[in-house]
Design a protein around this motif. Structure first.
Motif: not given
Length: 368
Positions: A54-69, A83-88
């Protein structure tokens, strides 16, 4: 490279560890890098290929690191801060559009943004609230009683229930652990941190130090090391402050590069001055040097008083605010001989001075 979009950062939290970030990526190489950075920050992340169910961990996490992929896979997730979008690919201008689509606060490119990301992960893992009220104590001349007063202030702070660190910044002072009767206590001393660079974990620092009289002590050992590089001093003291509560620093009377790093992180300083003309003259030179870095320096006058001097006159001669009159009692001069740290009983003139000092200083800090 790290860039900000438009959203506010996540709100600061109080003390205490908050947990690790959520990582969303299927890029194995990127995941390896993010796991390495989390380890450097002392955080254990949760890893998913897409928005977790379920999406509770998406909302509860103190920081979300999303790969550009994974940007497209999280496009429909609930908007949130942190939310931080991380790429190269530094040349991919489309990354900013994808960041806006997922509501990211930041766009970060590796490897350039690694240190920024380690700091951010460590912040959310440790919890970032109000930094510790940090007070330095320095003698106007040798033998002024600054080290004893620093210990008394720290012991009083801990007795009042505040998270307290006592830092010995004077490598030639013999060690504050001796004043507290803990020279054989287990834990790290300054030489162990000489190689520190970048960020030091606040929780790890505190747990590594000797615990004496309900406070943590960072002192010197009896070895040959009498200097720690300024960058290590900066990193260690910053880590000590992040935990909140109070930090008390016993300062050396010389202002070298390492001492200047300490002075730059103090909220206020106490200049301990015996009430005699020669001590006042010496204290004027110390105040001049310290005042080049520390803006809030106050005088704590210690008797007995020479003829024609009182605490207000000493403060006037030095041109500094008066913090008060430090009481004269046997434990102030030779606490180690009694086997008890100064102000440990919570009774007596010195303990009252320290208690009243913290009451005033904490009120001022909250109002600032």
């Amino acid at each position: 490279m790290a860039g900000t979009i438009t959203h506010d950062p996540p709100p600061a939290t109080g003390g205490g560890r908050q947990g690790g970030p959520l990582i969303v990526t299927e890029d194995a190489q990127l995941l390896d890098d993010l796991l390495r950075l989390c380890a450097a920050a002392g955080a254990t992340p949760e890893v998913h290929h897409g928005v977790p169910e379920p999406r509770g961990s998406w909302e509860a996490a103190p920081l979300v690191l999303v790969g550009d992929d994974a940007a497209r896979r999280v496009r429909g997730a609930a908007r949130r801060r942190g939310v931080v979008l991380v790429g190269r690919d530094q040349d991919d201008s489309g990354v900013w559009r994808r960041a806006v689509e997922i509501g990211a606060d930041h766009v970060l490119m590796l490897p350039d943004g690694e240190q920024w990301l380690v700091d951010r992960i460590a912040d959310v893992a440790e919890g970032v609230g109000r930094p510790a009220l940090t007070v330095g104590v320095i003698g106007g001349r040798g033998g002024a009683g600054a080290s004893t007063l620093a210990c008394a202030l720290a012991v009083t702070s801990a007795r009042e229930g505040l998270r307290t660190l006592l830092v010995d910044a004077d490598p030639l002072g013999g060690g504050l652990d001796v004043v507290l009767g803990g020279e054989t206590a287990e834990g790290l001393r300054w030489p162990a941190f000489a190689a520190s660079r970048g960020r030091v974990g606040g929780g790890a620092l505190e747990e590594s130090l000797p615990e004496l009289h309900s406070l943590r002590v960072l002192s010197w050992d009896r070895g040959d090391c009498v200097a720690v590089p300024p960058q290590a001093v900066r990193a260690v003291l910053a880590a000590a402050r992040r935990g909140g509560g109070t930090v008390v620093v016993d300062l050396p009377r010389r202002v070298d590069d390492s001492a200047a790093e300490v002075l730059a992180q103090l909220d206020l300083g106490l200049l301990v001055v015996p009430a005699e003309l020669r001590a006042v003259a010496a204290a004027g030179r110390v105040a001049s040097a310290v005042g080049m870095v520390l803006r809030d320096l106050r005088v704590a006058v210690r008797g007995p008083y020479a003829p024609g001097l009182d605490d207000r006159e000493v403060a006037r001669l030095l041109g500094l605010p008066l913090a008060g009159d430090v009481p004269v009692e046997p434990g102030l001069r030779r606490p180690h001989e009694s086997g008890r740290p100064p102000a440990a009983s919570g009774r007596g003139p010195l303990a009252r001075f320290c208690k009243e000092f913290w009451e005033r200083a904490l009120v001022e800090a909250r109002a600032a």
